[in-house]
Design a protein around this motif. Structure first.
Motif, PDB file in Angstrom:
ATOM      1  N   PRO A  17       0.713  -1.234  -0.017  1.00  0.00           N
ATOM      2  CA  PRO A  17       0.069   0.170  -0.030  1.00  0.00           C
ATOM      3  C   PRO A  17       0.900   1.149   0.027  1.00  0.00           C
ATOM      4  O   PRO A  17       1.962   1.109   0.308  1.00  0.00           O
ATOM      5  CB  PRO A  17      -0.660  -0.245   1.276  1.00  0.00           C
ATOM      6  N   PRO A  18       0.312   2.471  -0.532  1.00  0.00           N
ATOM      7  CA  PRO A  18       1.270   3.595  -0.358  1.00  0.00           C
ATOM      8  C   PRO A  18       1.496   3.940   1.035  1.00  0.00           C
ATOM      9  O   PRO A  18       0.739   3.923   1.847  1.00  0.00           O
ATOM     10  CB  PRO A  18       0.179   4.635  -0.953  1.00  0.00           C
ATOM     11  N   TYR A  19       2.855   4.441   1.391  1.00  0.00           N
ATOM     12  CA  TYR A  19       2.963   4.661   2.759  1.00  0.00           C
ATOM     13  C   TYR A  19       2.406   5.971   3.233  1.00  0.00           C
ATOM     14  O   TYR A  19       1.903   5.945   4.179  1.00  0.00           O
ATOM     15  CB  TYR A  19       4.457   5.355   2.357  1.00  0.00           C
ATOM     16  N   LEU A  20       2.054   6.699   2.193  1.00  0.00           N
ATOM     17  CA  LEU A  20       1.222   8.092   2.700  1.00  0.00           C
ATOM     18  C   LEU A  20      -0.255   7.630   3.293  1.00  0.00           C
ATOM     19  O   LEU A  20      -0.818   8.295   4.136  1.00  0.00           O
ATOM     20  CB  LEU A  20       1.303   9.260   1.849  1.00  0.00           C
ATOM     21  N   SER A  21      -0.685   6.647   2.578  1.00  0.00           N
ATOM     22  CA  SER A  21      -2.158   6.268   2.960  1.00  0.00           C
ATOM     23  C   SER A  21      -2.098   5.769   4.445  1.00  0.00           C
ATOM     24  O   SER A  21      -2.858   5.678   5.267  1.00  0.00           O
ATOM     25  CB  SER A  21      -2.700   5.185   2.171  1.00  0.00           C
ATOM     26  N   LEU A  22      -0.914   5.000   4.703  1.00  0.00           N
ATOM     27  CA  LEU A  22      -0.743   4.420   6.083  1.00  0.00           C
ATOM     28  C   LEU A  22      -0.577   5.361   7.202  1.00  0.00           C
ATOM     29  O   LEU A  22      -1.168   5.432   8.188  1.00  0.00           O
ATOM     30  CB  LEU A  22       0.354   3.284   6.055  1.00  0.00           C
ATOM     31  N   VAL A  23       0.423   6.406   7.208  1.00  0.00           N
ATOM     32  CA  VAL A  23       0.503   7.288   7.851  1.00  0.00           C
ATOM     33  C   VAL A  23      -0.420   8.465   8.307  1.00  0.00           C
ATOM     34  O   VAL A  23      -0.487   9.183   9.058  1.00  0.00           O
ATOM     35  CB  VAL A  23       2.275   8.042   7.645  1.00  0.00           C
ATOM     36  N   SER A  24      -1.301   8.371   7.150  1.00  0.00           N
ATOM     37  CA  SER A  24      -2.243   9.238   7.295  1.00  0.00           C
ATOM     38  C   SER A  24      -3.437   9.035   8.215  1.00  0.00           C
ATOM     39  O   SER A  24      -4.228   9.560   8.474  1.00  0.00           O
ATOM     40  CB  SER A  24      -2.945   9.698   5.811  1.00  0.00           C
ATOM     41  N   LYS A  25      -3.593   7.512   8.354  1.00  0.00           N
ATOM     42  CA  LYS A  25      -4.694   7.084   9.111  1.00  0.00           C
ATOM     43  C   LYS A  25      -4.190   6.559  10.583  1.00  0.00           C
ATOM     44  O   LYS A  25      -5.158   6.119  11.490  1.00  0.00           O
ATOM     45  CB  LYS A  25      -5.174   5.654   8.412  1.00  0.00           C
ATOM     46  N   SER A  26      -3.080   6.754  10.891  1.00  0.00           N
ATOM     47  CA  SER A  26      -2.504   6.345  12.386  1.00  0.00           C
ATOM     48  C   SER A  26      -1.292   6.989  12.344  1.00  0.00           C
ATOM     49  O   SER A  26      -0.402   7.542  11.825  1.00  0.00           O
ATOM     50  CB  SER A  26      -2.641   4.777  12.379  1.00  0.00           C
ATOM     51  N   ILE A  27      -0.967   6.916  13.763  1.00  0.00           N
ATOM     52  CA  ILE A  27       0.378   7.408  14.274  1.00  0.00           C
ATOM     53  C   ILE A  27       1.275   6.489  13.773  1.00  0.00           C
ATOM     54  O   ILE A  27       1.425   5.311  13.788  1.00  0.00           O
ATOM     55  CB  ILE A  27       0.224   7.271  16.035  1.00  0.00           C
ATOM     56  N   LYS A  28       2.541   7.069  13.194  1.00  0.00           N
ATOM     57  CA  LYS A  28       3.530   6.149  12.722  1.00  0.00           C
ATOM     58  C   LYS A  28       4.067   4.941  13.556  1.00  0.00           C
ATOM     59  O   LYS A  28       4.005   3.961  12.896  1.00  0.00           O
ATOM     60  CB  LYS A  28       4.619   7.227  12.112  1.00  0.00           C
ATOM     61  N   GLN A  29       4.048   5.219  14.740  1.00  0.00           N
ATOM     62  CA  GLN A  29       4.626   4.098  15.709  1.00  0.00           C
ATOM     63  C   GLN A  29       3.578   3.055  15.766  1.00  0.00           C
ATOM     64  O   GLN A  29       3.935   1.670  15.852  1.00  0.00           O
ATOM     65  CB  GLN A  29       4.859   4.644  16.814  1.00  0.00           C
ATOM     66  N   LYS A  30       2.366   3.530  15.426  1.00  0.00           N
ATOM     67  CA  LYS A  30       1.370   2.229  15.306  1.00  0.00           C
ATOM     68  C   LYS A  30       0.911   1.668  14.076  1.00  0.00           C
ATOM     69  O   LYS A  30       0.606   0.635  13.963  1.00  0.00           O
ATOM     70  CB  LYS A  30      -0.010   2.870  15.908  1.00  0.00           C
ATOM     71  N   ALA A  31       1.162   2.181  12.984  1.00  0.00           N
ATOM     72  CA  ALA A  31       1.198   1.760  11.539  1.00  0.00           C
ATOM     73  C   ALA A  31       1.940   0.474  11.431  1.00  0.00           C
ATOM     74  O   ALA A  31       3.140   0.396  11.882  1.00  0.00           O
ATOM     75  CB  ALA A  31       1.251   2.749  10.565  1.00  0.00           C
ATOM     76  N   SER A  32       1.636  -0.492  10.761  1.00  0.00           N
ATOM     77  CA  SER A  32       2.247  -1.648  10.587  1.00  0.00           C
ATOM     78  C   SER A  32       2.672  -1.963   8.922  1.00  0.00           C
ATOM     79  O   SER A  32       1.901  -1.617   8.106  1.00  0.00           O
ATOM     80  CB  SER A  32       1.229  -2.912  10.854  1.00  0.00           C
ATOM     81  N   PHE A  33       4.177  -2.192   8.746  1.00  0.00           N
ATOM     82  CA  PHE A  33       4.802  -2.092   7.734  1.00  0.00           C
ATOM     83  C   PHE A  33       5.219  -3.619   7.264  1.00  0.00           C
ATOM     84  O   PHE A  33       6.018  -3.571   6.114  1.00  0.00           O
ATOM     85  CB  PHE A  33       5.920  -0.977   7.474  1.00  0.00           C
TER      86      PHE A  33
END
Length: 368
Positions: free
Chosen positions: A99-115
């Protein structure tokens, strides 16, 4: 697969399952999954929607007719009529598209997003050089994409622990699809042409790319899938308006870059201990253009969607002319290939003849 680059799932996949227990974290590869993740760096050839999150950017494709052949006919931000090479490669290895990186960090705090399942940093208009999108300054150039990956690396370390993260990343694929925008920049700017010969510019591109590959490797990457630029002078936008012939200057620079890239990777492999696949997009796309019927195409000069002669005078928009059969066309718009072209290129990349991939195919790279 920027511009001018490129489906079927293999009938059987190995069932690959491994468990990783680190600091209480349990990570499992699902059935049919050949690698833990794909991390994507690149330009519009593999952008899956990052530019949608650049609020004032005009370099977007989140509107029709883009996506006309994508599931549910959705314009996702992909610069094409359907799936691109990143999508098809993910299918090949049994993964969902990163998925797009910016879509993940826009939905949650970076530390909580799973990559841990992969992520894409690719951005339409991006280049190896930070100034390749100077006209708009609304893309994410490669160095900034690597900056984002540094944050992702830290996040994965928190989830998996140091040893777990190293194991995960060493088995993952790092897809690099970039360089065409830098070439377009050179062939349209007299200032760059006065400052560098074509060979000097190609060497500078490779030198800058090498620096970013070293940064990515220092953050755990071991397996690189590097995609060379195609015959960019044969994009509809670059063809001679009256004759339809390809732009030799653009193609020549692409070949110089290809050779310099090959040499650099050969030297980088023993220096860093990495493994890689270098894909010759130039040759496969040239073969498609010169022998279209062999690949199921009838139109190699005109874009499917656009305006003006050969639909090559402007981008694909809701009011642009649209061809009825996208499968007939090598090019979707004035720069980008169709879904069909992406699919053919990815087939060759994954398990095609050795003439296109060196020193090995992606399938062989995964098996290491």
């Amino acid at each position: 697969m920027a511009k001018c680059h490129t489906n079927v799932l293999p009938k059987a996949f190995f069932v690959v399952v491994f468990s990783l227990v680190t600091f209480g974290f349990f990570f499992t590869l699902s059935e049919a999954q050949m690698v833990p993740a794909i991390y994507v760096f690149g330009d519009s050839l593999v952008d899956v929607g990052n530019n949608d999150y650049l609020k004032i950017s005009v370099v977007k494709a989140n509107f029709p007719h883009n996506g006309v052949d994508y599931p549910d006919k959705v314009a996702t931000g992909r610069f094409g009529n359907g799936k691109n090479s990143a999508d098809f490669l993910a299918e090949k290895v049994g993964l969902p598209t990163s998925p797009p990186y910016l879509s993940l960090v826009s939905k949650s705090i970076k530390q909580k997003a799973s990559f841990v399942n992969g992520v894409s940093f690719a951005s339409g208009g991006a280049g190896i050089f930070n100034g390749s999108d100077e006209q708009y300054r609304q893309s994410i150039p490669l160095s900034y994409q690597v900056n984002y990956y540094s944050e992702v690396h830290q996040n994965i370390g928190l989830q998996l622990g140091s040893k777990g993260a190293n194991d995960h990343l060493s088995k993952s694929l790092f897809l690099i699809v970039i360089g065409s925008n830098d070439i377009f920049d050179y062939i349209k700017k007299t200032k760059l042409q006065n400052e560098y010969t074509p060979q000097q510019y190609a060497d500078l591109m490779v030198s800058n790319l090498k620096e970013q590959l070293q940064r990515i490797h220092a953050l755990g990457a071991q397996k690189f899938v590097v995609i060379g630029t195609g015959p960019v002078g044969c994009c509809p936008s670059q063809r001679n308006s009256s004759t339809g012939e390809c732009n030799d200057g653009g193609n020549s620079l692409s070949v110089m870059y290809k050779e310099a890239l090959k040499s650099m990777l050969q030297q980088l492999k023993p220096a860093l201990g990495i493994s890689y696949t270098l894909f010759d997009t130039y040759t496969i796309l040239t073969n498609i253009i010169q022998n279209p019927a062999s690949y199921g195409f009838t139109e190699v000069k005109a874009a499917c969607c656009g305006i003006g002669k050969r639909n090559a005078k402007g981008p694909c928009t809701p009011i642009s002319s649209l061809c009825s059969n996208r499968r007939d066309h090598v090019f979707w718009d004035f720069y980008h290939p169709t879904q069909a072209t992406h699919g053919i290129i990815t087939d060759k990349l994954f398990d095609g003849p050795s003439e296109y991939s060196s020193p090995m195919t992606v399938k062989e790279l995964i098996a290491l």
